[in-house]
Scaffold this motif. Sequence first.
Motif, PDB file in Angstrom:
ATOM      1  N   MET A  38     -44.780 -68.663 -28.264  1.00  0.00           N
ATOM      2  CA  MET A  38     -43.685 -68.751 -27.313  1.00  0.00           C
ATOM      3  C   MET A  38     -43.767 -67.665 -26.235  1.00  0.00           C
ATOM      4  SD  MET A  38     -39.695 -69.568 -28.130  1.00  0.00           S
ATOM      5  CE  MET A  38     -39.974 -70.663 -29.482  1.00  0.00           C
ATOM      6  N   ASN A  39     -44.980 -67.144 -26.010  1.00  0.00           N
ATOM      7  CA  ASN A  39     -45.197 -66.267 -24.869  1.00  0.00           C
ATOM      8  C   ASN A  39     -45.135 -67.139 -23.626  1.00  0.00           C
ATOM      9  OD1 ASN A  39     -45.741 -64.069 -26.614  1.00  0.00           O
ATOM     10  ND2 ASN A  39     -47.862 -64.708 -26.770  1.00  0.00           N
ATOM     11  N   LEU A  40     -44.477 -66.643 -22.567  1.00  0.00           N
ATOM     12  CA  LEU A  40     -44.274 -67.444 -21.366  1.00  0.00           C
ATOM     13  C   LEU A  40     -44.866 -66.762 -20.144  1.00  0.00           C
ATOM     14  CD1 LEU A  40     -40.464 -68.256 -21.804  1.00  0.00           C
ATOM     15  CD2 LEU A  40     -42.405 -69.547 -22.684  1.00  0.00           C
ATOM     16  N   SER A  41     -45.404 -67.575 -19.237  1.00  0.00           N
ATOM     17  CA  SER A  41     -45.769 -67.099 -17.898  1.00  0.00           C
ATOM     18  C   SER A  41     -44.849 -67.798 -16.916  1.00  0.00           C
ATOM     19  CB  SER A  41     -47.213 -67.479 -17.566  1.00  0.00           C
ATOM     20  OG  SER A  41     -48.085 -66.829 -18.450  1.00  0.00           O
ATOM     21  N   LEU A  42     -44.197 -67.009 -16.062  1.00  0.00           N
ATOM     22  CA  LEU A  42     -43.281 -67.557 -15.068  1.00  0.00           C
ATOM     23  C   LEU A  42     -43.750 -67.152 -13.677  1.00  0.00           C
ATOM     24  CD1 LEU A  42     -39.866 -66.529 -16.707  1.00  0.00           C
ATOM     25  CD2 LEU A  42     -40.933 -68.772 -16.812  1.00  0.00           C
ATOM     26  N   ARG A  43     -43.414 -67.993 -12.674  1.00  0.00           N
ATOM     27  CA  ARG A  43     -43.695 -67.630 -11.280  1.00  0.00           C
ATOM     28  C   ARG A  43     -42.399 -67.737 -10.479  1.00  0.00           C
ATOM     29  NH1 ARG A  43     -44.019 -72.522  -8.384  1.00  0.00           N
ATOM     30  NH2 ARG A  43     -44.711 -74.255  -9.671  1.00  0.00           N
ATOM     31  N   ASP A  44     -42.396 -67.097  -9.305  1.00  0.00           N
ATOM     32  CA  ASP A  44     -41.202 -67.073  -8.434  1.00  0.00           C
ATOM     33  C   ASP A  44     -39.972 -66.645  -9.230  1.00  0.00           C
ATOM     34  OD1 ASP A  44     -42.891 -68.049  -6.454  1.00  0.00           O
ATOM     35  OD2 ASP A  44     -42.383 -70.131  -6.897  1.00  0.00           O
ATOM     36  N   VAL A  45     -40.051 -65.448  -9.800  1.00  0.00           N
ATOM     37  CA  VAL A  45     -39.063 -64.985 -10.763  1.00  0.00           C
ATOM     38  C   VAL A  45     -38.026 -64.077 -10.108  1.00  0.00           C
ATOM     39  CG1 VAL A  45     -38.774 -63.765 -12.951  1.00  0.00           C
ATOM     40  CG2 VAL A  45     -40.860 -65.034 -12.516  1.00  0.00           C
ATOM     41  N   VAL A  46     -36.780 -64.241 -10.524  1.00  0.00           N
ATOM     42  CA  VAL A  46     -35.728 -63.290 -10.189  1.00  0.00           C
ATOM     43  C   VAL A  46     -35.272 -62.668 -11.505  1.00  0.00           C
ATOM     44  CG1 VAL A  46     -33.416 -62.969  -9.253  1.00  0.00           C
ATOM     45  CG2 VAL A  46     -34.979 -64.585  -8.177  1.00  0.00           C
ATOM     46  N   CYS A  47     -35.470 -61.362 -11.620  1.00  0.00           N
ATOM     47  CA  CYS A  47     -35.075 -60.621 -12.819  1.00  0.00           C
ATOM     48  C   CYS A  47     -33.718 -59.980 -12.565  1.00  0.00           C
ATOM     49  CB  CYS A  47     -36.121 -59.553 -13.125  1.00  0.00           C
ATOM     50  SG  CYS A  47     -35.668 -58.490 -14.494  1.00  0.00           S
ATOM     51  N   THR A  48     -32.830 -60.094 -13.545  1.00  0.00           N
ATOM     52  CA  THR A  48     -31.494 -59.511 -13.441  1.00  0.00           C
ATOM     53  C   THR A  48     -31.329 -58.485 -14.552  1.00  0.00           C
ATOM     54  OG1 THR A  48     -30.692 -61.660 -12.688  1.00  0.00           O
ATOM     55  CG2 THR A  48     -29.035 -60.059 -13.328  1.00  0.00           C
ATOM     56  N   SER A  49     -30.776 -57.324 -14.209  1.00  0.00           N
ATOM     57  CA  SER A  49     -30.571 -56.288 -15.215  1.00  0.00           C
ATOM     58  C   SER A  49     -29.517 -56.741 -16.222  1.00  0.00           C
ATOM     59  CB  SER A  49     -30.121 -54.984 -14.543  1.00  0.00           C
ATOM     60  OG  SER A  49     -28.847 -55.159 -13.972  1.00  0.00           O
ATOM     61  N   ARG A  50     -29.458 -56.032 -17.341  1.00  0.00           N
ATOM     62  CA  ARG A  50     -28.507 -56.434 -18.393  1.00  0.00           C
ATOM     63  C   ARG A  50     -27.066 -56.349 -17.922  1.00  0.00           C
ATOM     64  NH1 ARG A  50     -28.892 -51.829 -22.947  1.00  0.00           N
ATOM     65  NH2 ARG A  50     -30.014 -53.527 -23.894  1.00  0.00           N
ATOM     66  N   ASP A  51     -26.768 -55.437 -16.977  1.00  0.00           N
ATOM     67  CA  ASP A  51     -25.402 -55.327 -16.459  1.00  0.00           C
ATOM     68  C   ASP A  51     -25.110 -56.369 -15.380  1.00  0.00           C
ATOM     69  OD1 ASP A  51     -25.204 -53.042 -18.062  1.00  0.00           O
ATOM     70  OD2 ASP A  51     -25.961 -51.765 -16.446  1.00  0.00           O
ATOM     71  N   GLY A  52     -26.155 -56.991 -14.840  1.00  0.00           N
ATOM     72  CA  GLY A  52     -25.974 -57.991 -13.793  1.00  0.00           C
ATOM     73  C   GLY A  52     -25.775 -57.385 -12.415  1.00  0.00           C
ATOM     74  N   ASP A  53     -26.041 -56.081 -12.278  1.00  0.00           N
ATOM     75  CA  ASP A  53     -25.806 -55.443 -10.976  1.00  0.00           C
ATOM     76  C   ASP A  53     -27.094 -55.202 -10.179  1.00  0.00           C
ATOM     77  OD1 ASP A  53     -26.734 -53.561 -12.727  1.00  0.00           O
ATOM     78  OD2 ASP A  53     -25.346 -51.975 -12.130  1.00  0.00           O
ATOM     79  N   LYS A  54     -28.257 -55.342 -10.825  1.00  0.00           N
ATOM     80  CA  LYS A  54     -29.528 -55.144 -10.117  1.00  0.00           C
ATOM     81  C   LYS A  54     -30.380 -56.401 -10.228  1.00  0.00           C
ATOM     82  CE  LYS A  54     -29.638 -50.239 -11.180  1.00  0.00           C
ATOM     83  NZ  LYS A  54     -29.601 -49.619 -12.502  1.00  0.00           N
ATOM     84  N   PHE A  55     -31.087 -56.716  -9.123  1.00  0.00           N
ATOM     85  CA  PHE A  55     -31.940 -57.909  -9.078  1.00  0.00           C
ATOM     86  C   PHE A  55     -33.313 -57.525  -8.530  1.00  0.00           C
ATOM     87  CE2 PHE A  55     -27.554 -59.151  -8.470  1.00  0.00           C
ATOM     88  CZ  PHE A  55     -27.400 -60.199  -9.351  1.00  0.00           C
ATOM     89  N   TRP A  56     -34.345 -58.152  -9.067  1.00  0.00           N
ATOM     90  CA  TRP A  56     -35.703 -57.952  -8.569  1.00  0.00           C
ATOM     91  C   TRP A  56     -36.365 -59.303  -8.385  1.00  0.00           C
ATOM     92  CZ3 TRP A  56     -33.645 -55.313 -12.723  1.00  0.00           C
ATOM     93  CH2 TRP A  56     -33.473 -53.945 -12.566  1.00  0.00           C
ATOM     94  N   LYS A  57     -37.043 -59.486  -7.274  1.00  0.00           N
ATOM     95  CA  LYS A  57     -37.821 -60.713  -7.046  1.00  0.00           C
ATOM     96  C   LYS A  57     -39.270 -60.387  -7.381  1.00  0.00           C
ATOM     97  CE  LYS A  57     -38.090 -64.525  -3.765  1.00  0.00           C
ATOM     98  NZ  LYS A  57     -38.362 -65.443  -4.839  1.00  0.00           N
ATOM     99  N   ILE A  58     -39.822 -61.134  -8.331  1.00  0.00           N
ATOM    100  CA  ILE A  58     -41.175 -60.879  -8.823  1.00  0.00           C
ATOM    101  C   ILE A  58     -42.005 -62.148  -8.614  1.00  0.00           C
ATOM    102  CG2 ILE A  58     -42.501 -60.116 -10.835  1.00  0.00           C
ATOM    103  CD1 ILE A  58     -39.829 -59.243 -12.087  1.00  0.00           C
ATOM    104  N   PRO A  59     -43.230 -62.038  -8.056  1.00  0.00           N
ATOM    105  CA  PRO A  59     -44.032 -63.251  -7.848  1.00  0.00           C
ATOM    106  C   PRO A  59     -44.430 -63.940  -9.154  1.00  0.00           C
ATOM    107  CG  PRO A  59     -45.219 -61.280  -7.097  1.00  0.00           C
ATOM    108  CD  PRO A  59     -43.864 -60.841  -7.526  1.00  0.00           C
ATOM    109  N   GLU A  60     -44.741 -63.142 -10.196  1.00  0.00           N
ATOM    110  CA  GLU A  60     -45.078 -63.739 -11.490  1.00  0.00           C
ATOM    111  C   GLU A  60     -44.831 -62.725 -12.593  1.00  0.00           C
ATOM    112  OE1 GLU A  60     -49.144 -64.878 -11.012  1.00  0.00           O
ATOM    113  OE2 GLU A  60     -49.880 -62.820 -11.155  1.00  0.00           O
ATOM    114  N   CYS A  61     -44.574 -63.226 -13.796  1.00  0.00           N
ATOM    115  CA  CYS A  61     -44.380 -62.309 -14.922  1.00  0.00           C
ATOM    116  C   CYS A  61     -44.765 -63.000 -16.227  1.00  0.00           C
ATOM    117  CB  CYS A  61     -42.953 -61.781 -14.982  1.00  0.00           C
ATOM    118  SG  CYS A  61     -41.756 -62.936 -15.616  1.00  0.00           S
ATOM    119  N   TYR A  62     -45.009 -62.165 -17.229  1.00  0.00           N
ATOM    120  CA  TYR A  62     -45.390 -62.617 -18.562  1.00  0.00           C
ATOM    121  C   TYR A  62     -44.343 -62.092 -19.530  1.00  0.00           C
ATOM    122  CZ  TYR A  62     -48.244 -63.059 -22.791  1.00  0.00           C
ATOM    123  OH  TYR A  62     -48.721 -63.387 -24.029  1.00  0.00           O
ATOM    124  N   ILE A  63     -43.824 -62.957 -20.387  1.00  0.00           N
ATOM    125  CA  ILE A  63     -42.796 -62.566 -21.356  1.00  0.00           C
ATOM    126  C   ILE A  63     -43.311 -62.835 -22.754  1.00  0.00           C
ATOM    127  CG2 ILE A  63     -40.459 -63.005 -22.179  1.00  0.00           C
ATOM    128  CD1 ILE A  63     -39.774 -63.880 -19.311  1.00  0.00           C
TER     129      ILE A  63
END
Length: 147
Positions: A38-63
């Motif tokens: 269940m390892n995932l590769s995502l593209r065009d990702v928006v990451c949100t912090s646990r508090d929901g106050d910070k956002f990051w746009k990432i071209p790709e990520c591995y989870i």
Amino acid sequence: QTMLPLSLLRAGKDNPMLVELKNGETYNGILVNCDIWMNLSLRDVVCTSRDGDKFWKIPECYIRGNNIKYLRVPDQVIDKVVDEPTKKEKGDRFAGRGRGRGPMGKDGGGRGRGGGPDAGGRGRGGAPDGGRGRGGPPRGGGRGGPK
């Protein structure tokens, strides 16, 4: 209807999904690939912090799969999942192969380790006088008692 998680993920390739991790961060992106862990590769990702106050746009990520708390997929993905037969539904591929003890007695296969008391091993190797369990003194006595 049974739906296995990996079937759902495979059907969700090239579709948007939300992944929440155990640490509270969320990742919104398009699923590129997944594996049996269940390892995932995502593209065009928006990451949100646990508090929901910070956002990051990432071209790709591995989870890594063991960090995932839950996945949210569109309904259209759920509708197109191909049902994979579960182990019970797969048919008679191994019919008659249970996990039972097998034959016991004179010619029986025995159980446990070794070849039974006659062979100097442990367990009941099918011998008529064999004991139960995993060893211990062959008969009588034991733990300092009279033999």
